[in-house]
Design a protein around this motif. Structure first.
Motif, PDB file in Angstrom:
ATOM      1  N   TYR A   1       0.829  -1.214   0.000  1.00 38.58           N
ATOM      2  CA  TYR A   1       0.000   0.000   0.000  1.00 38.58           C
ATOM      3  C   TYR A   1       0.859   1.258   0.000  1.00 38.58           C
ATOM      4  O   TYR A   1       0.605   2.197  -0.765  1.00 38.58           O
ATOM      5  CB  TYR A   1      -0.927  -0.016   1.214  1.00 38.58           C
TER       6      TYR A   1
ATOM      7  N   ARG B   1       1.142   4.239  -2.809  1.00 44.99           N
ATOM      8  CA  ARG B   1       0.795   5.620  -2.509  1.00 44.99           C
ATOM      9  C   ARG B   1       1.968   6.564  -2.777  1.00 44.99           C
ATOM     10  O   ARG B   1       1.773   7.718  -3.159  1.00 44.99           O
ATOM     11  CB  ARG B   1       0.354   5.755  -1.045  1.00 44.99           C
TER      12      ARG B   1
ATOM     13  N   ILE C   1      -8.056  -3.791   1.056  1.00 43.56           N
ATOM     14  CA  ILE C   1      -8.754  -3.077  -0.010  1.00 43.56           C
ATOM     15  C   ILE C   1      -8.002  -3.264  -1.315  1.00 43.56           C
ATOM     16  O   ILE C   1      -6.839  -3.683  -1.327  1.00 43.56           O
ATOM     17  CB  ILE C   1      -8.890  -1.572   0.298  1.00 43.56           C
TER      18      ILE C   1
ATOM     19  N   GLY D   1     -10.219   1.086  -3.640  1.00 51.67           N
ATOM     20  CA  GLY D   1     -10.673   1.336  -2.288  1.00 51.67           C
ATOM     21  C   GLY D   1     -11.793   0.419  -1.837  1.00 51.67           C
ATOM     22  O   GLY D   1     -12.406   0.652  -0.791  1.00 51.67           O
TER      23      GLY D   1
END
Length: 358
Positions: free
Chosen positions: A109, A113, A305, A309
């Motif tokens: 994740y 990001r 997720i 999302g």
């Protein structure tokens, strides 16, 4: 800025991905004249490599190192040493189910990001596979420290999950897959790991590493303290969540009359400081303890997720270490050696002597 290089004068730049064609390191700043060949490095890599017991990942990598530069006729030349380790047993298809989802506890994740892109194959750049080049570079540092100063760096596992491992003797460490300093407890550790693998789960570990015979004077005040740089390097190791020097968190319950290491004409009476005072080595053994978290890649389904999302259930397939701490000992030894060699060279550059002792 990119965060892939460790050290100031002895610099180790790490490159590659878990399932790319190769991984490796460029080691810059090694003094000339050090006898070095692949066998010196291969010994350390063989201690770390996967597939060595049923308790670790069964990925079969020989981790055969190639020296590409910086060595001529068996001696370092003072120029950058290129080290290459080819990946030969990657199974990228095992990761097809997590291309668009994120494993809990993993760096999937955060990499996505930060960069907007990520390599899901084996964790890509965040994989513990990238510790192999660190061990290769550390082998050079360990040899130089031993030959130049008589410094030895060695480590062991002091706890596996809930099981503490009482220290008995260094001679046991090399004779079991856990790097445990106690032979009697090995059957219990094996039984625990066998059940953990059947459960599809993972567990953490505690690793101790010691540098013996370091001279006093290595390190800098304030921001380049020796212990600060050690902690910085250790936290760069995958899965490390805590680092302590000497007494570490135990000093909270100690009084000053107990914690402060008294000095006599014959030396120190204790070593609660872990060999570092004011960020500078005291000449005592440098002792470091690390807490390593449970492996994030497990077979138990967990909530997460996807890129949109949306809620998903994630189960990680592939070949993984149920406890990454089992293979961590050679890695933490390498990291400590790299930091110590860097500080040894920095001390010589600033003070112009091997030691400032009269």
């Amino acid at each position: 800025m990119s965060g892939n290089t460790l050290g100031k004068l002895f610099c180790v730049s790490n490159f590659g991905e878990s399932h790319g064609p190769a991984i490796g390191a460029v080691v810059d700043g090694c003094p000339p004249g050090l006898p070095l060949d692949e066998a010196d490095i291969q010994f350390e890599l063989d201690r770390r490599r996967p597939g060595t017991s049923r308790h670790v990942t069964q990925r079969q990598e020989a981790d055969q190192v190639e020296i590409l530069s910086g060595v001529y006729q068996g001696m370092t030349t003072g120029t950058p040493i290129g080290l290459l380790i080819r990946n030969v047993d990657a199974r990228s298809k095992d990761y097809s189910n997590i291309t668009d989802t994120f494993r809990p506890g993993h760096a999937d994740y955060t990499y996505w990001r930060k960069y907007g892109e990520r390599d899901p194959r084996g964790g890509g750049r965040s994989s513990a596979r990238l510790t192999a080049p660190t061990v290769a570079a550390g082998a050079i540092a360990k040899k130089w420290l031993t030959q130049t100063y008589g410094v030895t760096v060695r480590g062991y596992m002091s706890q596996l999950g809930p099981i503490p491992i009482p220290f008995e003797s260094w001679e046991h460490v090399a004779n079991n897959p856990f790097y445990a300093p106690n032979a009697q407890i090995v059957p219990e550790l094996e039984q625990y790991m066998d059940q953990l693998r059947r459960d599809g789960d993972s567990v953490g570990a505690r690793i101790e590493v010691v540098a013996e015979n370091p001279p006093p004077g290595w390190g800098e005040p304030l921001y380049d303290r020796l212990d600060a740089d050690i902690a910085h390097a250790m936290m760069g190791l995958n899965a490390v969540k805590g680092v302590s020097i000497g007494a570490g968190f135990d000093c909270v319950s100690q009084r000053g009359s107990e914690h402060g290491d008294e000095l006599t004409p014959d030396g120190f009476l204790s070593n609660h400081a872990g060999g570092v005072l004011g960020g500078i080595s005291s000449g005592q053994p440098i002792t470091v303890s690390l807490a390593i978290k449970p492996t994030s890649s497990i077979r138990i389904e967990r909530q997460s997720i996807n890129r949109a999302g949306e809620p998903v259930q994630v189960q990680t397939l592939g070949r993984h270490d149920p406890c990454v701490g089992i293979r961590a000992t050679p890695i933490v030894e390498a990291l400590l050696a790299i930091v110590l060699m860097d500080h040894a060279l920095r001390h010589r550059a600033q003070c112009g002597t091997e030691t400032t002792n009269p």
